[in-house]
Design a protein around this motif. Sequence first.
Motif, PDB file in Angstrom:
ATOM      1  N   ARG A  40     -46.870  -2.186  27.644  1.00 16.28           N
ATOM      2  CA  ARG A  40     -46.524  -3.379  26.872  1.00 16.28           C
ATOM      3  C   ARG A  40     -47.738  -4.291  26.747  1.00 16.28           C
ATOM      4  NH1 ARG A  40     -42.837  -5.038  29.908  1.00 16.28           N
ATOM      5  NH2 ARG A  40     -40.965  -4.230  28.871  1.00 16.28           N
ATOM      6  N   HIS A  41     -48.513  -4.410  27.837  1.00 17.68           N
ATOM      7  CA  HIS A  41     -49.699  -5.272  27.820  1.00 17.68           C
ATOM      8  C   HIS A  41     -50.758  -4.730  26.845  1.00 17.68           C
ATOM      9  CE1 HIS A  41     -52.879  -7.896  29.252  1.00 17.68           C
ATOM     10  NE2 HIS A  41     -53.638  -6.826  29.452  1.00 17.68           N
ATOM     11  N   ILE A  42     -50.983  -3.421  26.858  1.00 15.43           N
ATOM     12  CA  ILE A  42     -52.017  -2.830  25.980  1.00 15.43           C
ATOM     13  C   ILE A  42     -51.636  -2.985  24.508  1.00 15.43           C
ATOM     14  CG2 ILE A  42     -53.107  -0.655  25.324  1.00 15.43           C
ATOM     15  CD1 ILE A  42     -52.894   0.182  28.270  1.00 15.43           C
ATOM     16  N   VAL A  43     -50.356  -2.705  24.185  1.00 18.24           N
ATOM     17  CA  VAL A  43     -49.920  -2.806  22.788  1.00 18.24           C
ATOM     18  C   VAL A  43     -49.943  -4.264  22.329  1.00 18.24           C
ATOM     19  CG1 VAL A  43     -47.997  -2.406  21.209  1.00 18.24           C
ATOM     20  CG2 VAL A  43     -48.569  -0.699  22.926  1.00 18.24           C
ATOM     21  N   SER A  44     -49.553  -5.178  23.219  1.00 18.28           N
ATOM     22  CA  SER A  44     -49.604  -6.591  22.858  1.00 18.28           C
ATOM     23  C   SER A  44     -51.033  -7.022  22.567  1.00 18.28           C
ATOM     24  CB  SER A  44     -49.030  -7.443  23.991  1.00 18.28           C
ATOM     25  OG  SER A  44     -47.681  -7.128  24.210  1.00 18.28           O
ATOM     26  N   LEU A  45     -51.994  -6.489  23.357  1.00 16.62           N
ATOM     27  CA  LEU A  45     -53.404  -6.800  23.118  1.00 16.62           C
ATOM     28  C   LEU A  45     -53.844  -6.298  21.741  1.00 16.62           C
ATOM     29  CD1 LEU A  45     -56.030  -7.932  24.329  1.00 16.62           C
ATOM     30  CD2 LEU A  45     -56.490  -5.650  25.265  1.00 16.62           C
ATOM     31  N   ALA A  46     -53.400  -5.077  21.384  1.00 17.25           N
ATOM     32  CA  ALA A  46     -53.743  -4.532  20.055  1.00 17.25           C
ATOM     33  C   ALA A  46     -53.121  -5.356  18.946  1.00 17.25           C
ATOM     34  CB  ALA A  46     -53.274  -3.068  19.963  1.00 17.25           C
ATOM     35  N   ILE A  72     -56.987  -0.338  10.532  1.00 18.75           N
ATOM     36  CA  ILE A  72     -57.221   1.045  10.974  1.00 18.75           C
ATOM     37  C   ILE A  72     -58.567   1.152  11.686  1.00 18.75           C
ATOM     38  CG2 ILE A  72     -57.682   3.385  10.135  1.00 18.75           C
ATOM     39  CD1 ILE A  72     -55.564   2.892   7.966  1.00 18.75           C
ATOM     40  N   GLU A  73     -59.591   0.492  11.131  1.00 22.20           N
ATOM     41  CA  GLU A  73     -60.920   0.558  11.732  1.00 22.20           C
ATOM     42  C   GLU A  73     -60.935  -0.094  13.131  1.00 22.20           C
ATOM     43  OE1 GLU A  73     -63.450   2.234  10.562  1.00 22.20           O
ATOM     44  OE2 GLU A  73     -62.162   2.847   8.871  1.00 22.20           O
ATOM     45  N   ILE A  74     -60.176  -1.191  13.261  1.00 15.35           N
ATOM     46  CA  ILE A  74     -60.135  -1.859  14.571  1.00 15.35           C
ATOM     47  C   ILE A  74     -59.409  -1.006  15.600  1.00 15.35           C
ATOM     48  CG2 ILE A  74     -59.190  -3.846  15.825  1.00 15.35           C
ATOM     49  CD1 ILE A  74     -59.671  -5.512  13.299  1.00 15.35           C
ATOM     50  N   LEU A  75     -58.239  -0.440  15.205  1.00 15.61           N
ATOM     51  CA  LEU A  75     -57.413   0.309  16.146  1.00 15.61           C
ATOM     52  C   LEU A  75     -58.073   1.608  16.570  1.00 15.61           C
ATOM     53  CD1 LEU A  75     -53.875  -0.260  14.561  1.00 15.61           C
ATOM     54  CD2 LEU A  75     -54.844  -1.382  16.571  1.00 15.61           C
ATOM     55  N   LYS A  76     -58.897   2.214  15.702  1.00 12.78           N
ATOM     56  CA  LYS A  76     -59.592   3.457  16.071  1.00 12.78           C
ATOM     57  C   LYS A  76     -60.530   3.237  17.257  1.00 12.78           C
ATOM     58  CE  LYS A  76     -59.641   5.966  11.625  1.00 12.78           C
ATOM     59  NZ  LYS A  76     -60.502   6.483  10.529  1.00 12.78           N
ATOM     60  N   ARG A  77     -61.077   2.027  17.337  1.00 13.48           N
ATOM     61  CA  ARG A  77     -62.029   1.754  18.407  1.00 13.48           C
ATOM     62  C   ARG A  77     -61.340   1.326  19.720  1.00 13.48           C
ATOM     63  NH1 ARG A  77     -64.477  -0.861  14.002  1.00 13.48           N
ATOM     64  NH2 ARG A  77     -63.871  -2.905  14.813  1.00 13.48           N
ATOM     65  N   MET A  78     -60.048   1.116  19.692  1.00 11.93           N
ATOM     66  CA  MET A  78     -59.323   0.638  20.884  1.00 11.93           C
ATOM     67  C   MET A  78     -58.833   1.827  21.704  1.00 11.93           C
ATOM     68  SD  MET A  78     -57.208  -2.714  19.589  1.00 11.93           S
ATOM     69  CE  MET A  78     -56.880  -3.158  21.279  1.00 11.93           C
ATOM     70  N   THR A  79     -59.762   2.414  22.445  1.00 10.55           N
ATOM     71  CA  THR A  79     -59.426   3.518  23.347  1.00 10.55           C
ATOM     72  C   THR A  79     -59.565   3.039  24.785  1.00 10.55           C
ATOM     73  OG1 THR A  79     -61.702   4.315  23.353  1.00 10.55           O
ATOM     74  CG2 THR A  79     -60.201   5.239  21.679  1.00 10.55           C
ATOM     75  N   PHE A  80     -58.912   3.756  25.724  1.00  8.45           N
ATOM     76  CA  PHE A  80     -58.959   3.381  27.144  1.00  8.45           C
ATOM     77  C   PHE A  80     -58.707   4.607  27.996  1.00  8.45           C
ATOM     78  CE2 PHE A  80     -54.657   2.873  25.603  1.00  8.45           C
ATOM     79  CZ  PHE A  80     -53.863   3.422  26.596  1.00  8.45           C
ATOM     80  N   GLY A  85     -57.115  10.801  31.450  1.00  9.26           N
ATOM     81  CA  GLY A  85     -58.363  10.783  30.688  1.00  9.26           C
ATOM     82  C   GLY A  85     -58.308   9.736  29.602  1.00  9.26           C
ATOM     83  N   ASN A  86     -58.893  10.086  28.405  1.00  8.63           N
ATOM     84  CA  ASN A  86     -58.954   9.142  27.295  1.00  8.63           C
ATOM     85  C   ASN A  86     -57.577   8.972  26.663  1.00  8.63           C
ATOM     86  OD1 ASN A  86     -61.763   8.673  27.438  1.00  8.63           O
ATOM     87  ND2 ASN A  86     -62.167  10.598  26.384  1.00  8.63           N
ATOM     88  N   ASN A  87     -57.272   7.729  26.313  1.00 10.68           N
ATOM     89  CA  ASN A  87     -56.021   7.423  25.626  1.00 10.68           C
ATOM     90  C   ASN A  87     -56.333   6.475  24.491  1.00 10.68           C
ATOM     91  OD1 ASN A  87     -53.292   7.309  25.029  1.00 10.68           O
ATOM     92  ND2 ASN A  87     -52.673   6.867  27.148  1.00 10.68           N
ATOM     93  N   TYR A  88     -55.353   6.224  23.603  1.00 11.97           N
ATOM     94  CA  TYR A  88     -55.648   5.502  22.373  1.00 11.97           C
ATOM     95  C   TYR A  88     -54.425   4.753  21.898  1.00 11.97           C
ATOM     96  CZ  TYR A  88     -53.265   9.670  20.698  1.00 11.97           C
ATOM     97  OH  TYR A  88     -52.353  10.683  20.510  1.00 11.97           O
ATOM     98  N   ILE A  89     -54.666   3.896  20.888  1.00  9.60           N
ATOM     99  CA  ILE A  89     -53.607   3.211  20.150  1.00  9.60           C
ATOM    100  C   ILE A  89     -53.346   4.012  18.880  1.00  9.60           C
ATOM    101  CG2 ILE A  89     -52.922   1.097  18.955  1.00  9.60           C
ATOM    102  CD1 ILE A  89     -53.102   0.675  21.900  1.00  9.60           C
ATOM    103  N   PHE A  90     -52.089   4.386  18.653  1.00 12.47           N
ATOM    104  CA  PHE A  90     -51.775   5.131  17.406  1.00 12.47           C
ATOM    105  C   PHE A  90     -51.074   4.189  16.438  1.00 12.47           C
ATOM    106  CE2 PHE A  90     -48.395   6.215  20.473  1.00 12.47           C
ATOM    107  CZ  PHE A  90     -47.284   5.674  19.818  1.00 12.47           C
ATOM    108  N   MET A  91     -51.171   4.607  15.112  1.00 10.78           N
ATOM    109  CA  MET A  91     -50.515   3.827  14.053  1.00 10.78           C
ATOM    110  C   MET A  91     -49.960   4.794  13.023  1.00 10.78           C
ATOM    111  SD  MET A  91     -52.219   0.907  11.639  1.00 10.78           S
ATOM    112  CE  MET A  91     -51.459   0.377  10.102  1.00 10.78           C
TER     113      MET A  91
END
Length: 635
Positions: A40-46, A72-80, A85-91
């Motif tokens: 919830r915290h990560i998605v709220s940050l996005a 789209i350009e902003i969300l592509k760079r929001m990985t953690f 391992g690597n995770n991301y924000i999807f849309m």
Amino acid sequence: MLLRIWLALIFVVVGYVLTLFLNINSHTNMAYDARKNELRHIVSLAKNTIEPLLEKQNAGLITKEESIQAGIEILKRMTFLDSYGNNYIFMTTYEGTMLVIPFQPEKQGFNQWDMQDKNGKYLIREIVKLATSPEGTGFVDYYYLPPGRTIEQNKISYIVGIPEWNAYIGTGMYTEDLERYNKKSITTIILITILTLVIIVFSNITLVRPLYLCYRRLLSLFEDIRKNPNATPEVNLSDFNIKSEAGKLLSSFKSMLDEIHNSRYELKVSKERFDSVLAATNDGIWDWDLGTNTTNFSPRWQTMLGYQSDECSDIFSSWCELIHSEDAEAVLAHLQACLSGSAQSYSQTFRMVHKNGDCLWILARGHILRDKNGKSYRMVGAHTDITEQQNAAAALELQQNELTYLSRIAVMGELTATIAHEINQPLAAIGANAHAALRFLSFDEPDLDHVHEILSDIVLDNKRAAEVILRLRSMLIKGEVEASPFDLNSAVNSAIAIIHRLAQSNNIKLKTDFSSSLPIFLGDSIQIQQILVNLLLNAIDAIGSKGGEVRVRTYCRDDGKFVVSVADTGAGIAESDIEKIFEPFYSTKKKGMGMGLSICRTITEAHGGEILVERNFPHGVTFVIIFPTRSESSK
């Protein structure tokens, strides 16, 4: 008993297992909730990151397409990074087209509306349904294939709808690690349970069974004690290992029985000793419980007052009723004062009424027991019959009064010549004045003024003679000793007046130094005069006819005590006689009886005081009498 032990152990094991299960489930739920909060915290940050684009779009500063493309350009760079391992924000759009999926670019731009997990759940449809709900946000559980894996795993995602873009954003995490922890914990519980059961079985074989047999043996011993409480049963330790728990328990029980046996013997000896002491002292014992207000009396206490053991009530008020009516108020007041104070002991003398109506003098002594707050809760003591001692003391006091009276008569005998002179002087003056008056009255014209003066002189001389006789009568009168307030200086002056003629005839000067600030004295003035007459006669006798000086002084010390001193310039007293002169029948005079100074000391001590003697330098002695304050003497 063995079955109860088994059931108790099984109950403990079951309780332990259930507690572990609850703790594991609780920990898993807490970890699951923590993971959901993280999502919830990560998605709220996005969402907060793209919020400026939505505001510009709503304000008409940029178009919807420009806003979506920038987002789209902003969300592509929001990985953690997470535990996999690597995770991301999807849309994804509400129609199912994936717009942002950084680590699976092959799916980007393609419609996934019909994508299902291994359980047949339509993932995109479920997410869109949640994103377009009134809340516009929520969690979704589903199975998804992790990167580089061949088997789908459970995943939880948090979704937030973006109605301005007709799309949703979100991110998810796999929960395989939580499931692994759960399985590992359950396996551990099973192993612990098995191990516990093994320990229970082993302990039953090695520990519980011997303890059970020991328990049966103890029951048998207690039954023997119940049947014969005064006997000590035999404890056989040969069936048990003395180092085992059962052996130690039986050995301790045997030691306890031996101690009880020894204590019984010591108690028996102590009771016999106590009974012997009571029989020897002939005292009556009482025990007062202040909590219940009951009193236990010994047989001797009851027979002392003429009662049988079943005639005296144990209520405290029954004891009060036996106290003499004249003493009851003072006795109970003193008793209450002792209980209310902090003293541990109590002592009092009073009268009690015998069953036959006679009065007994009782010396009561007791010990007060108090709790940690100082409150008294019990009192134990003894009654001693001192009637014979009191009667003997009364007889002795009567004899002492007789002796004191005889001593005063003896003193008057020594003053016979002085007394005769004291009385003859005013009588001779009265006779001479009477003859003179008769002559004046025989004249043809009598001089009545002279006659009046002569008659006035006769009255004065008569008064002088009366005062001499009154002083002598007060010294010789026989009566009870009575304490009353009087002026000590006046009493001393009266004593000096009795012997002053004898002092003059021996060329002895009498000097006085009286304190003008003496308080009123409480005592028997006649007895105080007797002390001073005795001391003054001794001083005159010590000086003899060669002449000398006697000084009488009164004053009050700093502690409030009265002091009277008689100092002379006589021959003095030898050092060896100082310690003996107050003893009865001891005298330094050739014809003395040795009772004067003894009686002086007795009278002084009866007034609560003391009499001392000091040798003067170069010669003579000083007798010092110290009396207590009025408040002390009244006691």
